[in-house]
Design a protein around this motif. Structure first.
Motif, PDB file in Angstrom:
ATOM      1  N   VAL A  54      39.324  34.857 -44.422  1.00 11.28           N
ATOM      2  CA  VAL A  54      38.657  35.941 -45.152  1.00 11.28           C
ATOM      3  C   VAL A  54      37.369  35.439 -45.795  1.00 11.28           C
ATOM      4  N   GLN A 107      39.973  44.105 -39.592  1.00 10.74           N
ATOM      5  CA  GLN A 107      39.200  44.020 -40.831  1.00 10.74           C
ATOM      6  C   GLN A 107      38.472  42.690 -40.999  1.00 10.74           C
ATOM      7  N   HIS A 108      39.052  41.599 -40.462  1.00 10.25           N
ATOM      8  CA  HIS A 108      38.551  40.275 -40.829  1.00 10.25           C
ATOM      9  C   HIS A 108      38.117  39.400 -39.650  1.00 10.25           C
ATOM     10  N   LYS A 149      34.228  31.972 -42.601  1.00  9.36           N
ATOM     11  CA  LYS A 149      34.667  33.352 -42.723  1.00  9.36           C
ATOM     12  C   LYS A 149      34.705  34.012 -41.337  1.00  9.36           C
ATOM     13  N   GLY A 150      35.862  34.581 -40.988  1.00  8.89           N
ATOM     14  CA  GLY A 150      36.029  35.235 -39.700  1.00  8.89           C
ATOM     15  C   GLY A 150      36.614  34.365 -38.620  1.00  8.89           C
ATOM     16  N   SER A 165      44.044  36.111 -43.492  1.00  9.75           N
ATOM     17  CA  SER A 165      44.526  37.460 -43.175  1.00  9.75           C
ATOM     18  C   SER A 165      45.049  37.523 -41.747  1.00  9.75           C
TER      19      SER A 165
END
Length: 441
Positions: free
Chosen positions: A330, A81-82, A343-344, A76
């Motif tokens: 994501v 958001q991420h 993630k992130g 993303s």
């Protein structure tokens, strides 16, 4: 520069297959160390931990892996958001605007499609084709101005051609009044300058937004046939002119979804910034490459290749954007060799290195060769975020090169020319491009 660390962010360790700590590559904000950094990125494999002005991220320079990640829905561009470190990082990071603006550049999924569709109406095939004559006229006027300069004196073509053509094109596309054009240029230059402090970056963005507000207010009072007025209409009424391909088949639901005021400002910010800086570097780098490789220029003049071939090779060899911040995983993504994007984790697209990668272009990837059979590159990105302005940039580049070398057939670099890089790890061009229009005497 190397920094012994364990991972892309302070809280998330890097996970190479053997589990050992990895020395983090610290990217040079001045851009002077780019060739050495590129070689280091190649040696380290498809992806490597880096330090980006204090932010720990993964740099991806392998074109095969980069292509996959650029189109992967598990990656993303929406840091809000991420990216778990978004709120903590943005207030103190000099590059915050690259992740904090709310426009299609930092959107993901359905939000990205909605915003891209609205902007795409201004870059339809019909509109770009209609601009061909205008680009030629603007180029001709700029070349007339060059011809009127004192003979025998060096002329900076980055300043007087590579800058002037794209900024005049984007000014007409957006409907920028003359009173704001020079100011916008100054602020955009500072957005790409990665040697500035956080305070300097914040002050510059405050100025930038004030100019955008002035532009929006002007166009609300006096709308015209330009992109700014089109986006204001989308903000105020939700209307769309046509589909992104000029066919008039835009998504009805998206057309009814108006821009927020923040999205309007940040979309204009994106178009002003990205709308000419990359084309400046394209024209600059292509001219420099031809003047330092006269045998390649001879191939064009001999009809062996076209100006479009020159543009594509310049984009491949010297991507106008060297590194582009940022994308975010994501979910966990396993990479070749066993490393894992957690993630992130932030991801940096290293386009300049990808354009020279030996896996795709052979060991001579750094060589400028307009006859190179492999024409593909990632200079305009890939996947959902592929640059909407790519056709316009290609049009401007090919037109500027053709008309310049026709008008000044003896064009040569000034004897004492120093092709120093702009002070940026993002923008990939020269501070100056001094030439002699009538050749070296």
């Amino acid at each position: 520069m190397l920094d012994p660390v364990h991972g892309p962010t302070a809280a998330r360790p890097c996970h190479p297959s053997e589990g050992a700590p990895v020395e983090r590559l610290v990217l040079d904000p001045t851009g002077r160390n780019r060739d050495a950094e590129t070689a280091e990125l190649f040696e380290r494999g498809p992806a490597t931990p880096i330090d980006l002005l204090g932010v720990r991220a993964w740099a991806v320079a392998d074109p095969e892996l980069l292509e996959e990640l650029l189109k992967d829905p598990r990656v993303s561009k929406d840091g809000l958001q991420h990216w778990p470190d978004f709120a903590e990082t943005v207030p103190t990071w000099p590059l915050a605007i690259w992740v904090a603006a709310r426009n299609m550049f930092t959107a993901h999924g359905a939000e990205h499609r909605r915003l891209r569709r609205l902007v795409g109406t201004a870059f339809s095939v019909r509109r770009i084709n209609a601009m061909t004559e205008q680009v030629e006229q603007l180029t001709g006027t700029l070349l007339d101005d060059l011809a009127a300069m004192p003979p025998g004196a060096p002329v900076d073509l980055r300043e007087h051609l590579a800058y002037q053509l794209p900024i005049q094109v984007i000014a007409r596309l957006l409907g920028l009044p003359d009173s704001l054009t020079d100011s916008f240029r100054t602020t955009v230059d500072r957005v790409f300058d990665t040697t500035r402090t956080t305070d300097e970056a914040v002050a510059n963005m405050t100025t930038f937004y004030a100019m955008l507000d002035e532009l929006i207010a002007t166009k609300r009072r006096e709308p015209a046939d330009d992109m700014t007025s089109l986006l204001i209409a989308a903000r105020d009424t939700g209307d769309e002119e046509d589909g992104a391909d000029g066919s008039g088949t835009g998504d009805a639901a998206a057309g009814a979804s108006a821009l927020t005021e923040e999205e309007l400002r940040d979309t204009l910010l994106l178009v002003v910034s990205a709308g000419y800086e990359t084309t400046v570097n394209l024209i600059d780098n292509a001219i420099a490459a031809l003047l330092t490789h006269p045998e390649q220029l001879a191939l064009v003049r001999g009809g062996k290749v076209g100006w479009g071939d020159v543009v594509e090779e310049a984009l491949r060899r010297d991507a106008p954007v060297a590194h582009l911040p940022l994308r975010f995983a994501v979910e966990d993504i396993e990479l070749p060799g066993g490393a894992v994007l957690r993630k992130g984790d932030p991801i940096l697209a290293s386009y300049a290195a990808a354009g020279r990668h030996p896996a795709r272009y052979g060991e001579d990837g750094a060589v400028f060769d307009v006859t190179r059979p492999v024409k593909d590159h990632l200079a305009f990105g890939h996947g959902p975020h592929f640059c909407l302005g790519a056709p316009l940039a290609r049009l401007e580049g090919a037109t500027a090169l053709r008309m310049l070398f026709e008008r000044f057939p003896d064009l040569a670099l000034a004897p004492d020319a120093e092709l120093a890089p702009v002070e940026s790890l993002i923008s990939n061009g020269h501070r100056e491009l001094p030439v002699l229009l009538d050749g070296v005497r």
